[in-house]
Scaffold this motif. Sequence first.
Motif, PDB file in Angstrom:
ATOM      1  N   VAL A  15       0.837  -1.203   0.000  1.00 16.10           N
ATOM      2  CA  VAL A  15       0.000   0.000   0.000  1.00 16.10           C
ATOM      3  C   VAL A  15       0.876   1.258   0.000  1.00 16.10           C
ATOM      4  CG1 VAL A  15      -1.692   1.339   1.313  1.00 16.10           C
ATOM      5  CG2 VAL A  15      -1.955  -1.129   1.112  1.00 16.10           C
ATOM      6  N   THR A  16       1.941   1.246   0.802  1.00 17.03           N
ATOM      7  CA  THR A  16       2.844   2.399   0.878  1.00 17.03           C
ATOM      8  C   THR A  16       3.491   2.679  -0.473  1.00 17.03           C
ATOM      9  OG1 THR A  16       3.333   1.905   3.196  1.00 17.03           O
ATOM     10  CG2 THR A  16       4.858   3.358   2.046  1.00 17.03           C
ATOM     11  N   LEU A  17       4.042   1.641  -1.098  1.00 13.14           N
ATOM     12  CA  LEU A  17       4.719   1.820  -2.387  1.00 13.14           C
ATOM     13  C   LEU A  17       3.769   2.325  -3.456  1.00 13.14           C
ATOM     14  CD1 LEU A  17       6.967  -1.385  -2.473  1.00 13.14           C
ATOM     15  CD2 LEU A  17       7.734   0.966  -2.164  1.00 13.14           C
ATOM     16  N   ILE A  18       2.551   1.810  -3.476  1.00 12.21           N
ATOM     17  CA  ILE A  18       1.608   2.186  -4.529  1.00 12.21           C
ATOM     18  C   ILE A  18       0.988   3.547  -4.242  1.00 12.21           C
ATOM     19  CG2 ILE A  18      -0.590   1.508  -5.593  1.00 12.21           C
ATOM     20  CD1 ILE A  18       0.458  -1.416  -5.270  1.00 12.21           C
ATOM     21  N   THR A  19       0.872   3.922  -2.967  1.00 12.49           N
ATOM     22  CA  THR A  19       0.439   5.283  -2.642  1.00 12.49           C
ATOM     23  C   THR A  19       1.444   6.293  -3.172  1.00 12.49           C
ATOM     24  OG1 THR A  19      -0.671   4.522  -0.631  1.00 12.49           O
ATOM     25  CG2 THR A  19      -0.176   6.859  -0.776  1.00 12.49           C
ATOM     26  N   ILE A  20       2.713   6.005  -3.019  1.00 14.43           N
ATOM     27  CA  ILE A  20       3.758   6.910  -3.523  1.00 14.43           C
ATOM     28  C   ILE A  20       3.780   6.884  -5.052  1.00 14.43           C
ATOM     29  CG2 ILE A  20       6.238   7.386  -3.544  1.00 14.43           C
ATOM     30  CD1 ILE A  20       6.326   5.994  -0.760  1.00 14.43           C
ATOM     31  N   GLY A  21       3.940   5.695  -5.616  1.00 18.32           N
ATOM     32  CA  GLY A  21       3.855   5.500  -7.054  1.00 18.32           C
ATOM     33  C   GLY A  21       4.543   6.573  -7.878  1.00 18.32           C
ATOM     34  N   LYS A 215      -6.787  -1.537   9.386  1.00 18.56           N
ATOM     35  CA  LYS A 215      -5.718  -0.839  10.108  1.00 18.56           C
ATOM     36  C   LYS A 215      -4.445  -0.809   9.280  1.00 18.56           C
ATOM     37  CE  LYS A 215      -3.020  -0.990  14.393  1.00 18.56           C
ATOM     38  NZ  LYS A 215      -2.788  -1.718  15.674  1.00 18.56           N
ATOM     39  N   SER A 216      -4.075  -1.927   8.674  1.00 18.11           N
ATOM     40  CA  SER A 216      -2.881  -1.974   7.825  1.00 18.11           C
ATOM     41  C   SER A 216      -3.044  -1.087   6.600  1.00 18.11           C
ATOM     42  CB  SER A 216      -2.607  -3.416   7.385  1.00 18.11           C
ATOM     43  OG  SER A 216      -2.264  -4.218   8.481  1.00 18.11           O
ATOM     44  N   PHE A 217      -4.250  -1.056   6.054  1.00 18.71           N
ATOM     45  CA  PHE A 217      -4.564  -0.203   4.914  1.00 18.71           C
ATOM     46  C   PHE A 217      -4.299   1.261   5.267  1.00 18.71           C
ATOM     47  CE2 PHE A 217      -7.883  -0.436   1.224  1.00 18.71           C
ATOM     48  CZ  PHE A 217      -6.938   0.135   0.375  1.00 18.71           C
ATOM     49  N   LEU A 218      -4.771   1.672   6.447  1.00 12.45           N
ATOM     50  CA  LEU A 218      -4.589   3.059   6.889  1.00 12.45           C
ATOM     51  C   LEU A 218      -3.118   3.377   7.169  1.00 12.45           C
ATOM     52  CD1 LEU A 218      -7.676   3.347   9.266  1.00 12.45           C
ATOM     53  CD2 LEU A 218      -7.292   4.701   7.195  1.00 12.45           C
ATOM     54  N   ILE A 219      -2.406   2.437   7.782  1.00  9.62           N
ATOM     55  CA  ILE A 219      -0.988   2.664   8.096  1.00  9.62           C
ATOM     56  C   ILE A 219      -0.178   2.813   6.810  1.00  9.62           C
ATOM     57  CG2 ILE A 219       1.089   1.617   9.077  1.00  9.62           C
ATOM     58  CD1 ILE A 219      -0.716   0.346  11.209  1.00  9.62           C
ATOM     59  N   GLY A 220      -0.417   1.939   5.835  1.00  6.54           N
ATOM     60  CA  GLY A 220       0.308   2.008   4.575  1.00  6.54           C
ATOM     61  C   GLY A 220       0.053   3.304   3.836  1.00  6.54           C
ATOM     62  N   SER A 221      -1.209   3.727   3.771  1.00  8.91           N
ATOM     63  CA  SER A 221      -1.526   4.976   3.071  1.00  8.91           C
ATOM     64  C   SER A 221      -0.997   6.187   3.839  1.00  8.91           C
ATOM     65  CB  SER A 221      -3.038   5.091   2.861  1.00  8.91           C
ATOM     66  OG  SER A 221      -3.734   5.000   4.092  1.00  8.91           O
ATOM     67  N   LEU A 222      -0.972   6.110   5.166  1.00 11.51           N
ATOM     68  CA  LEU A 222      -0.403   7.199   5.967  1.00 11.51           C
ATOM     69  C   LEU A 222       1.091   7.341   5.700  1.00 11.51           C
ATOM     70  CD1 LEU A 222      -0.534   9.319   8.223  1.00 11.51           C
ATOM     71  CD2 LEU A 222      -0.234   7.461   9.878  1.00 11.51           C
ATOM     72  N   CYS A 223       1.819   6.228   5.682  1.00 13.44           N
ATOM     73  CA  CYS A 223       3.265   6.274   5.423  1.00 13.44           C
ATOM     74  C   CYS A 223       3.549   6.837   4.024  1.00 13.44           C
ATOM     75  CB  CYS A 223       3.871   4.884   5.557  1.00 13.44           C
ATOM     76  SG  CYS A 223       3.837   4.211   7.238  1.00 13.44           S
ATOM     77  N   GLY A 224       2.830   6.333   3.028  1.00 10.16           N
ATOM     78  CA  GLY A 224       3.018   6.847   1.672  1.00 10.16           C
ATOM     79  C   GLY A 224       2.622   8.303   1.568  1.00 10.16           C
ATOM     80  N   GLY A 225       1.533   8.686   2.248  1.00 11.93           N
ATOM     81  CA  GLY A 225       1.088  10.075   2.214  1.00 11.93           C
ATOM     82  C   GLY A 225       2.080  11.027   2.858  1.00 11.93           C
ATOM     83  N   LEU A 226       2.718  10.599   3.953  1.00  9.68           N
ATOM     84  CA  LEU A 226       3.722  11.448   4.603  1.00  9.68           C
ATOM     85  C   LEU A 226       4.913  11.692   3.679  1.00  9.68           C
ATOM     86  CD1 LEU A 226       3.694  10.036   8.247  1.00  9.68           C
ATOM     87  CD2 LEU A 226       2.857  12.261   7.474  1.00  9.68           C
ATOM     88  N   VAL A 227       5.306  10.668   2.932  1.00  9.83           N
ATOM     89  CA  VAL A 227       6.390  10.845   1.958  1.00  9.83           C
ATOM     90  C   VAL A 227       6.015  11.912   0.935  1.00  9.83           C
ATOM     91  CG1 VAL A 227       7.647   9.733   0.054  1.00  9.83           C
ATOM     92  CG2 VAL A 227       7.330   8.524   2.224  1.00  9.83           C
ATOM     93  N   LEU A 228       4.788  11.857   0.439  1.00  9.95           N
ATOM     94  CA  LEU A 228       4.352  12.820  -0.571  1.00  9.95           C
ATOM     95  C   LEU A 228       4.231  14.227   0.010  1.00  9.95           C
ATOM     96  CD1 LEU A 228       1.663  10.711  -2.467  1.00  9.95           C
ATOM     97  CD2 LEU A 228       4.025  11.157  -3.120  1.00  9.95           C
ATOM     98  N   VAL A 229       3.760  14.346   1.253  1.00 11.20           N
ATOM     99  CA  VAL A 229       3.681  15.660   1.896  1.00 11.20           C
ATOM    100  C   VAL A 229       5.080  16.268   2.037  1.00 11.20           C
ATOM    101  CG1 VAL A 229       3.174  16.853   4.065  1.00 11.20           C
ATOM    102  CG2 VAL A 229       1.525  15.231   3.111  1.00 11.20           C
ATOM    103  N   ILE A 230       6.045  15.445   2.424  1.00 11.18           N
ATOM    104  CA  ILE A 230       7.424  15.934   2.552  1.00 11.18           C
ATOM    105  C   ILE A 230       7.970  16.372   1.199  1.00 11.18           C
ATOM    106  CG2 ILE A 230       9.798  15.209   3.084  1.00 11.18           C
ATOM    107  CD1 ILE A 230       8.584  13.374   5.252  1.00 11.18           C
ATOM    108  N   ILE A 231       7.681  15.607   0.150  1.00 11.46           N
ATOM    109  CA  ILE A 231       8.152  15.958  -1.191  1.00 11.46           C
ATOM    110  C   ILE A 231       7.534  17.272  -1.656  1.00 11.46           C
ATOM    111  CG2 ILE A 231       8.022  15.291  -3.627  1.00 11.46           C
ATOM    112  CD1 ILE A 231      10.180  13.817  -2.142  1.00 11.46           C
ATOM    113  N   ILE A 232       6.213  17.428  -1.445  1.00 12.35           N
ATOM    114  CA  ILE A 232       5.550  18.676  -1.838  1.00 12.35           C
ATOM    115  C   ILE A 232       6.145  19.858  -1.087  1.00 12.35           C
ATOM    116  CG2 ILE A 232       3.357  19.942  -1.766  1.00 12.35           C
ATOM    117  CD1 ILE A 232       1.939  17.249  -2.176  1.00 12.35           C
ATOM    118  N   ALA A 233       6.343  19.696   0.218  1.00 12.01           N
ATOM    119  CA  ALA A 233       6.897  20.783   1.029  1.00 12.01           C
ATOM    120  C   ALA A 233       8.309  21.150   0.578  1.00 12.01           C
ATOM    121  CB  ALA A 233       6.898  20.373   2.503  1.00 12.01           C
TER     122      ALA A 233
END
Length: 366
Positions: A15-21, A215-233
């Motif tokens: 989920v994390t890898l595909i959220t980042i994609g 729960k795992s779905f949410l954790i994976g998307s949260l981790c991937g989302g944090l990476v994207l937020v850091i990249i945008i910032a």
Amino acid sequence: MNNIRIDLPQFTILVTLITIGDSILVLPAIPASLAKQDAWLSGILGLLIGLFVVYLLGTVGKLYPHLTLVEYNEKILGKWPGIVISILFLFYPLLSIAAHIREIGDFTTTHIMTNTPVVMVHLLFVVIIIMGARLGIEVIARSGEIFFFIFTILFFVFVIALIPLIEWKNVEPILEGGIKPVINGAITVVAFPYMELVVFLMILPYVKHQQKIRKSFLIGSLCGGLVLVIIIALTILVLGYDLTQRSFYPTFALAKSIRIGDFLERIEVILAVMWILTTYYKITFYFYILNLALAQIVRIKEPRILIYPMGLIVTVLSLVISPNAAYFNDAISKYWPFYDSTFGLLLPLFLLIVAFLRKKTVKEGY
């Protein structure tokens, strides 16, 4: 297919890898064009809304935990309406695969192998996608554990190298245009990484410990989302919103700006490796889902027999889906969020509402 099982940590990493994609390369330009220097706020707001979308997807998946999306389309809506919806759903991974392959071709022939025909890049990438899809979801998930470790190391190196280049004035003044541009930017952030996770509803029956999947779905998307937020910032803090919004690949421009002393520069290869890893997993996973969904619709027990014909179809479609990179990026930013929301938000909501009404009707004895 009944013997396929993947562990919860593997599912979370997938989920994390595909959220980042591919979003790690192209996403910052879209909220920057709408929210300007407040694009990082759009990223945070998009992450919060995106987690709600993922929670919704997990809730839909819990309705019938032992069925895939195609199977419970028929169970909830009836056989023929369910088949129609499933056929329409097929076009979502199909067009997404073609679009992502085209994105890879455009980037590669623009920045890396400028004299190589785009069709050759597409063919080479489709070959390794077919190889991955033929090995199956278990191998994809297990290899994801290895490459996620590599990605994490490269990401931390990338962020640390950018810290000396940060200019805080690039995010000032905060909320100069009010909250509306931030919300508009957040909508695009929600659409691209989070609504696209609807395809995971096709593999939930094959994940161990069903009660912990959401729960795992949410954790994976949260981790991937944090990476994207850091990249945008970082793109806003280093490049500024103007250069970010005018660039097709703002994160690549960000990587090229890294210069530490006179000995460390031109390390955009780090970004290229991260992007290729996450994009490859996203496309391969989508391609696997496309074949699995089609096999279940036409009642074929072995999805792998469809892989080679579908590989040919996506190769051709990737060449005709867009005439050039400018057209592609414009279409993606303007129209693709509506396409994502149709399948990633409206379809799950529709299924949830119909399932609730059917259960209520049965309970009341009608």
